[in-house]
Structure formats: C-alpha cells, structure tokens
Design a protein around this motif. Structure first.
Motif, PDB file in Angstrom:
ATOM      1  N   ALA A  57     -17.491  -8.188  20.162  1.00 44.50           N
ATOM      2  CA  ALA A  57     -16.389  -7.746  19.436  1.00 44.50           C
ATOM      3  C   ALA A  57     -16.443  -6.210  19.476  1.00 44.50           C
ATOM      4  CB  ALA A  57     -16.167  -8.179  18.032  1.00 44.50           C
ATOM      5  N   ASN A  58     -15.270  -5.543  19.148  1.00 43.29           N
ATOM      6  CA  ASN A  58     -15.215  -4.144  18.815  1.00 43.29           C
ATOM      7  C   ASN A  58     -15.346  -3.904  17.460  1.00 43.29           C
ATOM      8  OD1 ASN A  58     -14.554  -3.525  21.869  1.00 43.29           O
ATOM      9  ND2 ASN A  58     -12.486  -4.640  21.411  1.00 43.29           N
ATOM     10  N   ILE A  59     -16.105  -2.930  16.877  1.00 38.19           N
ATOM     11  CA  ILE A  59     -16.086  -2.630  15.481  1.00 38.19           C
ATOM     12  C   ILE A  59     -15.629  -1.318  15.362  1.00 38.19           C
ATOM     13  CG2 ILE A  59     -17.844  -2.247  13.685  1.00 38.19           C
ATOM     14  CD1 ILE A  59     -17.869  -5.108  14.750  1.00 38.19           C
ATOM     15  N   ILE A  60     -14.472  -1.304  14.566  1.00 35.52           N
ATOM     16  CA  ILE A  60     -13.789  -0.252  14.403  1.00 35.52           C
ATOM     17  C   ILE A  60     -13.650   0.100  12.848  1.00 35.52           C
ATOM     18  CG2 ILE A  60     -11.096   0.695  14.612  1.00 35.52           C
ATOM     19  CD1 ILE A  60     -10.894  -1.799  16.651  1.00 35.52           C
ATOM     20  N   SER A  61     -13.958   1.452  12.735  1.00 37.01           N
ATOM     21  CA  SER A  61     -14.033   1.801  11.111  1.00 37.01           C
ATOM     22  C   SER A  61     -12.774   2.719  10.795  1.00 37.01           C
ATOM     23  CB  SER A  61     -15.283   2.589  10.888  1.00 37.01           C
ATOM     24  OG  SER A  61     -15.487   2.847   9.568  1.00 37.01           O
ATOM     25  N   ILE A  62     -12.285   2.389   9.575  1.00 33.75           N
ATOM     26  CA  ILE A  62     -11.225   3.289   9.248  1.00 33.75           C
ATOM     27  C   ILE A  62     -11.811   3.826   7.685  1.00 33.75           C
ATOM     28  CG2 ILE A  62      -8.819   3.303   8.508  1.00 33.75           C
ATOM     29  CD1 ILE A  62      -8.190   1.534  10.841  1.00 33.75           C
ATOM     30  N   ARG A  63     -11.349   4.894   7.286  1.00 37.48           N
ATOM     31  CA  ARG A  63     -11.763   5.474   6.088  1.00 37.48           C
ATOM     32  C   ARG A  63     -10.555   5.147   5.317  1.00 37.48           C
ATOM     33  NH1 ARG A  63     -15.331   9.583   4.442  1.00 37.48           N
ATOM     34  NH2 ARG A  63     -15.538   9.616   2.360  1.00 37.48           N
ATOM     35  N   GLN A  64     -10.705   4.626   4.036  1.00 37.12           N
ATOM     36  CA  GLN A  64      -9.776   4.457   2.852  1.00 37.12           C
ATOM     37  C   GLN A  64      -9.996   5.685   1.963  1.00 37.12           C
ATOM     38  OE1 GLN A  64     -10.249   1.288   0.219  1.00 37.12           O
ATOM     39  NE2 GLN A  64      -8.038   1.371  -0.630  1.00 37.12           N
ATOM     40  N   LYS A  65      -9.353   6.737   2.076  1.00 39.96           N
ATOM     41  CA  LYS A  65      -9.446   7.935   1.478  1.00 39.96           C
ATOM     42  C   LYS A  65      -9.444   7.990  -0.164  1.00 39.96           C
ATOM     43  CE  LYS A  65      -7.677  10.338   5.443  1.00 39.96           C
ATOM     44  NZ  LYS A  65      -6.746  11.288   6.010  1.00 39.96           N
ATOM     45  N   GLN A  66      -8.569   6.903  -0.712  1.00 34.98           N
ATOM     46  CA  GLN A  66      -8.396   6.652  -1.986  1.00 34.98           C
ATOM     47  C   GLN A  66      -8.601   5.126  -2.465  1.00 34.98           C
ATOM     48  OE1 GLN A  66      -4.325   8.835  -2.268  1.00 34.98           O
ATOM     49  NE2 GLN A  66      -5.200   9.487  -4.057  1.00 34.98           N
ATOM     50  N   ALA A  67      -9.375   4.853  -3.501  1.00 34.27           N
ATOM     51  CA  ALA A  67      -9.578   3.662  -3.767  1.00 34.27           C
ATOM     52  C   ALA A  67      -8.252   3.048  -4.604  1.00 34.27           C
ATOM     53  CB  ALA A  67     -10.920   3.515  -4.652  1.00 34.27           C
ATOM     54  N   MET A  68      -7.355   2.577  -3.848  1.00 32.87           N
ATOM     55  CA  MET A  68      -6.062   2.120  -4.419  1.00 32.87           C
ATOM     56  C   MET A  68      -5.821   0.698  -4.524  1.00 32.87           C
ATOM     57  SD  MET A  68      -3.709   5.261  -2.918  1.00 32.87           S
ATOM     58  CE  MET A  68      -2.127   4.395  -4.040  1.00 32.87           C
ATOM     59  N   GLY A  69      -6.996  -0.084  -4.440  1.00 29.43           N
ATOM     60  CA  GLY A  69      -6.751  -1.631  -4.383  1.00 29.43           C
ATOM     61  C   GLY A  69      -6.851  -2.361  -2.997  1.00 29.43           C
ATOM     62  N   LEU A  70      -7.000  -3.340  -3.060  1.00 28.56           N
ATOM     63  CA  LEU A  70      -7.253  -4.487  -1.822  1.00 28.56           C
ATOM     64  C   LEU A  70      -5.733  -4.357  -0.905  1.00 28.56           C
ATOM     65  CD1 LEU A  70      -8.532  -6.408  -0.162  1.00 28.56           C
ATOM     66  CD2 LEU A  70      -7.801  -8.398  -1.566  1.00 28.56           C
ATOM     67  N   GLY A  71      -4.656  -4.274  -1.626  1.00 32.82           N
ATOM     68  CA  GLY A  71      -3.519  -4.200  -0.694  1.00 32.82           C
ATOM     69  C   GLY A  71      -3.458  -2.966   0.026  1.00 32.82           C
ATOM     70  N   HIS A  72      -3.891  -1.904  -0.552  1.00 31.14           N
ATOM     71  CA  HIS A  72      -3.851  -0.611   0.063  1.00 31.14           C
ATOM     72  C   HIS A  72      -4.957  -0.637   1.128  1.00 31.14           C
ATOM     73  CE1 HIS A  72      -5.153   3.631   0.621  1.00 31.14           C
ATOM     74  NE2 HIS A  72      -3.826   3.954   0.580  1.00 31.14           N
ATOM     75  N   ALA A  73      -6.154  -1.199   0.936  1.00 34.77           N
ATOM     76  CA  ALA A  73      -7.160  -1.337   1.895  1.00 34.77           C
ATOM     77  C   ALA A  73      -6.719  -2.087   3.243  1.00 34.77           C
ATOM     78  CB  ALA A  73      -8.607  -1.906   1.318  1.00 34.77           C
ATOM     79  N   VAL A  74      -5.963  -2.975   2.878  1.00 31.63           N
ATOM     80  CA  VAL A  74      -5.473  -3.861   4.202  1.00 31.63           C
ATOM     81  C   VAL A  74      -4.474  -2.924   4.950  1.00 31.63           C
ATOM     82  CG1 VAL A  74      -4.009  -5.741   4.636  1.00 31.63           C
ATOM     83  CG2 VAL A  74      -6.012  -6.199   3.200  1.00 31.63           C
ATOM     84  N   LEU A  75      -3.596  -2.228   4.130  1.00 37.22           N
ATOM     85  CA  LEU A  75      -2.646  -1.524   4.696  1.00 37.22           C
ATOM     86  C   LEU A  75      -3.299  -0.312   5.653  1.00 37.22           C
ATOM     87  CD1 LEU A  75       0.264  -0.644   5.127  1.00 37.22           C
ATOM     88  CD2 LEU A  75       0.335   0.561   2.957  1.00 37.22           C
ATOM     89  N   CYS A  76      -4.451   0.205   5.169  1.00 29.22           N
ATOM     90  CA  CYS A  76      -5.261   0.953   6.137  1.00 29.22           C
ATOM     91  C   CYS A  76      -5.499   0.577   7.287  1.00 29.22           C
ATOM     92  CB  CYS A  76      -6.518   1.317   5.241  1.00 29.22           C
ATOM     93  SG  CYS A  76      -6.250   2.404   3.877  1.00 29.22           S
ATOM     94  N   GLY A  77      -5.528  -0.896   7.695  1.00 26.20           N
ATOM     95  CA  GLY A  77      -5.720  -1.449   8.794  1.00 26.20           C
ATOM     96  C   GLY A  77      -4.451  -1.223   9.811  1.00 26.20           C
ATOM     97  N   LEU A  78      -3.240  -0.776   9.495  1.00 33.53           N
ATOM     98  CA  LEU A  78      -2.074  -0.930  10.313  1.00 33.53           C
ATOM     99  C   LEU A  78      -2.102  -0.202  11.590  1.00 33.53           C
ATOM    100  CD1 LEU A  78       0.707  -1.635  10.551  1.00 33.53           C
ATOM    101  CD2 LEU A  78       1.491   0.326   9.344  1.00 33.53           C
ATOM    102  N   PRO A  79      -2.738   0.854  11.662  1.00 30.67           N
ATOM    103  CA  PRO A  79      -2.588   1.601  12.997  1.00 30.67           C
ATOM    104  C   PRO A  79      -3.468   0.831  14.218  1.00 30.67           C
ATOM    105  CG  PRO A  79      -3.373   3.202  11.257  1.00 30.67           C
ATOM    106  CD  PRO A  79      -3.354   1.825  10.627  1.00 30.67           C
ATOM    107  N   ILE A  80      -4.537  -0.090  13.543  1.00 29.49           N
ATOM    108  CA  ILE A  80      -5.094  -0.832  14.619  1.00 29.49           C
ATOM    109  C   ILE A  80      -4.362  -2.065  14.925  1.00 29.49           C
ATOM    110  CG2 ILE A  80      -7.397  -2.015  15.524  1.00 29.49           C
ATOM    111  CD1 ILE A  80      -7.278   1.355  15.234  1.00 29.49           C
ATOM    112  N   VAL A  81      -3.908  -2.796  13.684  1.00 33.49           N
ATOM    113  CA  VAL A  81      -3.337  -4.062  13.784  1.00 33.49           C
ATOM    114  C   VAL A  81      -1.873  -3.912  14.557  1.00 33.49           C
ATOM    115  CG1 VAL A  81      -2.179  -5.990  12.349  1.00 33.49           C
ATOM    116  CG2 VAL A  81      -4.507  -5.052  11.722  1.00 33.49           C
TER     117      VAL A  81
END
Length: 294
Positions: A97-121
């Motif tokens: 698998a490809n392991i890709i890391s994205i920085r969540q710049k602010q701890a704004m909840g699980l929904g925000h964390a999932v949204l951070c994956g949008l550029p790859i998804v």
C-alpha cells in the motif's frame, strides 16, 4: 460500482486516556503484544483491498509517519532487537500500500480530520478506520472493513459498522437509530453523538469503522462545529442518511478500544493468546490466577 481503494485513518491526540503523563508518544504507537496499535489498523485496511492509506496526523505524530517510512535506523534497530517478524510485517505493508500522511493543523474533531483527506480521496469512495480501535477475526471471519467494503460495492450505499452497548455506555459513542432490513443488516434512520441513554431508544453504537460514498465530503465541507466546538462526523452522517441513505451492519470479529485502559489490557491478553510463543504460558498463568481469585 467503483472499488474502495482508499482509507483515511485519523490519529488522535498526544498521550492516552490511561497514560496521561505521556507527552511525546502517540497512543497509536503503544504496543499490543509485539506491534504498535496503528500497525494492526493499517493491516486491517490492506487486507480489505485498500491501496492508499491516508494517515491524518496532528502535532507530535511524527513517530507514526516515521514508523512506515523506509528507515535504515529503524530496520537496523528492529533486527538487532530480534524483532524480525515485526520488520517483515512493516515491509509487507510498504510493499502492499501507499502510506500518505496529511497534517491536521487544528484539532477540530473527527469530521474535520476526515475532511483533511479530501485532496487524496478526491471523488472516490473511501473507508475510515479510527486509529485506536482494533478489530480482529480470530476464527477466519472477514475483517470488519472487508465486510463494509463488500456491502458498499454491492449496494452503492455508504455502510457503517454498529455494535450493541449497555445503557451505561451509550454516552461514550455516536449512536445509530436503525431499522432492520435483514439479519445483521440495517437501514439507518438517524444518528446522534454521545447522547444520554434517556435521549434515544437505540443501543447501537458506532465502533469506528465506516465506508462512505464521496457525498460525505461535500457535506463535511459545509459542516459547522457543534458538540465541544468540533466538527462531528456523526452530524454529517445524519445529513448523508437523509439525503443519500446509509446502511449499517453488525460484525462477528472481536473489537478492542485500545485507547481505553481496560480495552488496551484486553487486547494484549486476547492477542497474546493467539501467539504460538505466548499462548501456553499465558493460558497457564490466567488459569492459575483465576483459581486465586475465586
């Protein structure tokens, strides 16, 4: 129906609920028997056919990224420590698998964390696996993510896992209100984040495994902070449920909340009992201890 090839794994904050003095070690890197929690989660995703693993990491999570990087220092240390099997597992993941890391710049909840994956998804469907939850099928059962992926690819509808909880535990989880369509398979009618037991008749909790149609990303982009000032994934799932439909299914695999003190201990015991190296001695110890506790 498009295949589910991507997974988002949000990593939680520093420290743990049961080791508050830890300021530098992400809880996902704590060891269960002989491997960090995060490795079990990533292995589950890979076994479900996921090709791109998107780690959403906040401040202080470099240890997770470094663990999956090609590193002479890490590999040399593992070899010198006699941890060749762990090194083989990590190498297998890197090759699968490809392991890709994205920085969540602010701890704004699980929904925000999932949204951070949008550029790859992008516009693709994707799985979400919480980084401190372990699910294991010990008797040949398909893992939970595999079951969700199969359901989505068959129905085209976002599908989440659910488990029954007792009244005292309702307020610890997002809760799905559901209607049974067939044995172990449900239509979700609504969701509520961490309600009191008196606020819902449902006892079906969300244990941290989901497969979503990309429509959830459009909803998350317009989501507003609610509980604790955070963007709750459950709120957007409720909108998804109303606009596009949402299914839920039970699972037979065992699940451990490794971010919880008791869950962490249970995971170590159960997984150690599956180890050929530890099984007999640990079983003997548990039986002798049980005699003393009678």
């Amino acid at each position: 129906m498009p295949r589910v090839k991507k997974a988002i794994i949000p990593a939680a904050g520093l420290g743990t609920r049961f080791l508050p003095a830890t300021k530098t070690v992400p809880k996902e890197m704590l060891t269960i028997v002989d491997a960090p929690i995060i490795l079990y989660v990533v292995e589950e995703a890979v076994k479900a056919g996921i090709e791109d693993i998107i780690l959403i990491a906040g401040r202080g999570k470099h240890a997770i990224e470094d663990f999956f990087d090609t590193s002479y220092e890490l590999e040399d240390k593992l070899a010198k420590d006699g941890k060749e099997k762990l090194l083989e597992r990590v190498t297998r993941i890197r090759d699968s698998a490809n392991i890709i890391s994205i920085r969540q710049k602010q701890a704004m909840g699980l929904g925000h964390a999932v949204l951070c994956g949008l550029p790859i998804v992008g516009k693709e469907p994707f799985a979400v696996l919480l980084g401190d939850e372990i699910t294991m099928g010990f008797h040949g059962e398909p893992n939970v993510t595999s079951q969700l992926v199969s359901s989505f690819e068959e129905t085209g509808t976002s599908t989440i896992s659910v488990m029954k909880v007792e009244d005292k535990d309702v307020s610890k989880y997002g809760i799905a209100e559901i209607e049974e369509k067939s044995t172990g398979f449900f239509k979700v009618t609504s969701l509520v984040e961490k309600p009191k037991a008196s606020e819902t008749n449902s006892r079906w909790a969300l244990p941290g495994r989901y497969v979503f149609d990309n429509a959830i990303m459009d909803i998350l982009q317009n989501a507003k902070p609610t509980l604790n000032g955070e963007i709750q994934l459950t709120d957007s799932m409720k909108v998804l449920c109303a606009q596009h439909g949402l299914n839920a299914m039970t699972f037979t695999a065992q699940r451990f909340d490794a971010g919880d003190k008791l869950g962490y201990l249970q995971a170590n015991i159960e997984l150690a009992l599956q180890s050929p190296e530890l099984n007999q001695e640990l079983k003997s110890y548990i039986l002798s201890l049980a005699e003393k506790l009678k």
